[in-house]
Structure formats: C-alpha cells, structure tokens
Design an enzyme around this catalytic site. Structure first.
Site, mmCIF file in Angstrom:
data_model
loop_
_atom_site.group_PDB
_atom_site.id
_atom_site.type_symbol
_atom_site.label_atom_id
_atom_site.label_comp_id
_atom_site.label_asym_id
_atom_site.label_seq_id
_atom_site.Cartn_x
_atom_site.Cartn_y
_atom_site.Cartn_z
ATOM 1 N N ARG A 14 -1.151 8.866 -0.744
ATOM 2 C CA ARG A 14 -0.987 8.115 -1.987
ATOM 3 C C ARG A 14 -2.110 7.084 -2.063
ATOM 4 O O ARG A 14 -2.164 6.158 -1.257
ATOM 5 C CB ARG A 14 0.383 7.442 -2.009
ATOM 6 N N LYS A 36 -4.135 -1.863 1.336
ATOM 7 C CA LYS A 36 -3.055 -2.780 1.698
ATOM 8 C C LYS A 36 -3.536 -3.946 2.552
ATOM 9 O O LYS A 36 -4.636 -3.946 3.105
ATOM 10 C CB LYS A 36 -1.910 -2.017 2.346
#
Length: 278
Positions: A258, A224
């Site tokens: 995840r 991210k």
C-alpha cells in the site's frame, strides 16, 4: 438482481490474483487531514485524475479512504464519511478498470461502497471497531484486509506474539461471520500503536505471519514516521526509506504494498523479482 454481484465478481477476480504477487495498492485519501496528502484529493476531479495516474503508473488496486487514521486523528461519523466518499467513489468505479478497496471500519460505509461495486474492504481495526463489518463482508462476498493494531504503545510488548494472538481472534470473528478465508489479507499495522523498534519487527514478521496463517500479507509503511525518525527525512522525501522497508517486507513474504509512490514501487518490485528469477 443481486445488489452485490459486481462487488463479488471483482473480489473473486482480485482474490485469484493474491498469489500472483507482488501487487501495488495506490493510496487515495479523500480526507482533509491525512498525514501525507490531506486535502489534496477531496474534489472528485482531482481524486479521479490522481487515481487514473496511479493506474497508468502500474497500480493493481486503488485504496480510497475518507477518514484519516493517522495518530491523533479525529473520528467522523458514518454519514459524514460516506458523504465524503460517495461523490468520488461512484465516478471512480465507472472510469477505473482496476479493483477498488475502501479503507473503512464502518459496516454502514462498507455496505454502501460494495453496493456500488468496490471489491475490498480495508479495516484498520481488524474487525474490532464495528462487529457488523465482518457480516457485511461475508454477505457481499468482499475481499477483506484486517490490520493489527495496539491501543497504545508499550515498548515491552512482544509485538510478534501480540500479532499472532490478535489475528487468531480476528480470523475467528471472520470465520463466525462467514467470510471466505481465501479472501482475507493480513496487515501487520506499521505505525499503529507500535514503538520504533516494534515497527521494524512488524515489517520483518511478514514471513512469520504468512507461514503461520497461509494468507497474503499487505504492508503499508509508505512515508510513515518511523522513516523520518531514523533518517530525519520529511514526509515528502521518504520514498527511498519506504522502498527499503517494502523490499525487506517483500523478501520476508509480503505480497501487497500500500503506497503513495506507485511508479517507484512498480519499478523496484519488478527489478527485485527479475533478479530473484535470474
């Protein structure tokens, strides 16, 4: 015959494993516009090959999504999302000996996916986008991930207090719909309406969430933008930063991860766990 018997059995088996952490959830984006791998797996054969590779690398769950949720994403309708998802989900469930999670905010898509045998719904809206989704999860006996998010970034926000208020309401909605509490997973929502500092605080708050609610916590910091902001690393070179974030979250109580890079996480989490047990 119960149309959701396969989904319910898969969800029950998955929920029984929530306490046998850590669990690695491999990401399968079948979208043209996801931030890391958009367009790579929109063809069924490529998606299936990637899923089997993640399974071979040690993934415990595969999470498939057909609508991007990156910042600035363009929403798609339920029919279009299902048209992207169904040709890949059906063969995936037939070939894969792992529980499958479907990343969607739409009750229409969730119901169809669960009818095929998906075990879990991963709702990044935290039951806000479609009020019927909680009812579908309850009716079908699905496991359910609910994620915290903010509509816009406000650096002055007390992000941990906001998460508690958000999840109080989310769990009330789930309870009213009849979702079994033992099948619910919390996600602090790294990257969703948070400043850089708030993303770091959200990662560190995994322990507080688990202690407050007694529910498993999923963390999804893989590749991210906050990692890029802190290190300058491009999307394809953020494994080390991702592992650092996820191991910190693991130490603070997260149990489901995840990730894009399954093998690296399986190895890192195993070594961490072995050291803890030594």
């Amino acid at each position: 015959m119960d149309s959701y018997a396969k989904a319910r059995a898969a969800a029950d088996a998955l929920a029984a494993r929530f306490k046998a952490a850590p669990l690695v959830m491999g990401i399968l984006n079948v979208t043209p516009d996801s931030f890391s791998d958009g367009g790579r797996f929109v063809v069924a054969d490529a998606a299936l090959d990637h899923s089997l590779a993640m399974a071979a690398a040690g993934a415990d769950i595969i999470d498939i999504g057909a609508e991007s949720t990156r910042p600035g994403f363009i929403p798609v309708g339920a029919e279009e999302e299902w048209a992207r998802l169904e040709p890949i989900l059906a063969p995936l469930l037939a070939r894969l000996d792992l529980p499958v999670s479907v990343d969607t905010t739409k009750a229409f898509v969730a119901r169809k996916a669960l009818a095929l045998g998906a075990a879990m719904i991963n709702d990044v809206s935290g039951l806000r986008a479609d009020p019927a989704l909680a009812e579908v999860a309850a009716e079908c006996g699905a496991a359910l991930v609910v994620m915290h998010h903010c509509a816009e970034v406000d650096p002055a926000r007390d992000i941990v207090a906001d998460m508690f208020a958000f999840f109080d309401q989310t769990l009330a909605l789930a309870r009213a719909a009849g979702v079994m509490r033992e099948k619910i997973v919390l996600d602090p929502g790294v990257g969703f309406g948070k400043s850089l500092r708030q993303n770091l605080q959200a990662i560190d708050a995994c322990g507080a969430l688990h202690e407050e609610y007694g529910l498993p916590v999923l963390i999804g910091a893989s590749r991210k933008s906050f990692i890029g902001a802190l290190t300058g690393a491009p999307v394809e070179d953020r494994l080390a930063g991702t592992l650092a974030a996820h191991l910190r979250a693991f130490s603070r109580g997260a149990t489901i991860f995840r990730v894009h890079d399954v093998a690296g996480h399986v190895q890192a989490l195993k070594i961490w766990s072995e050291i803890e047990r030594a």
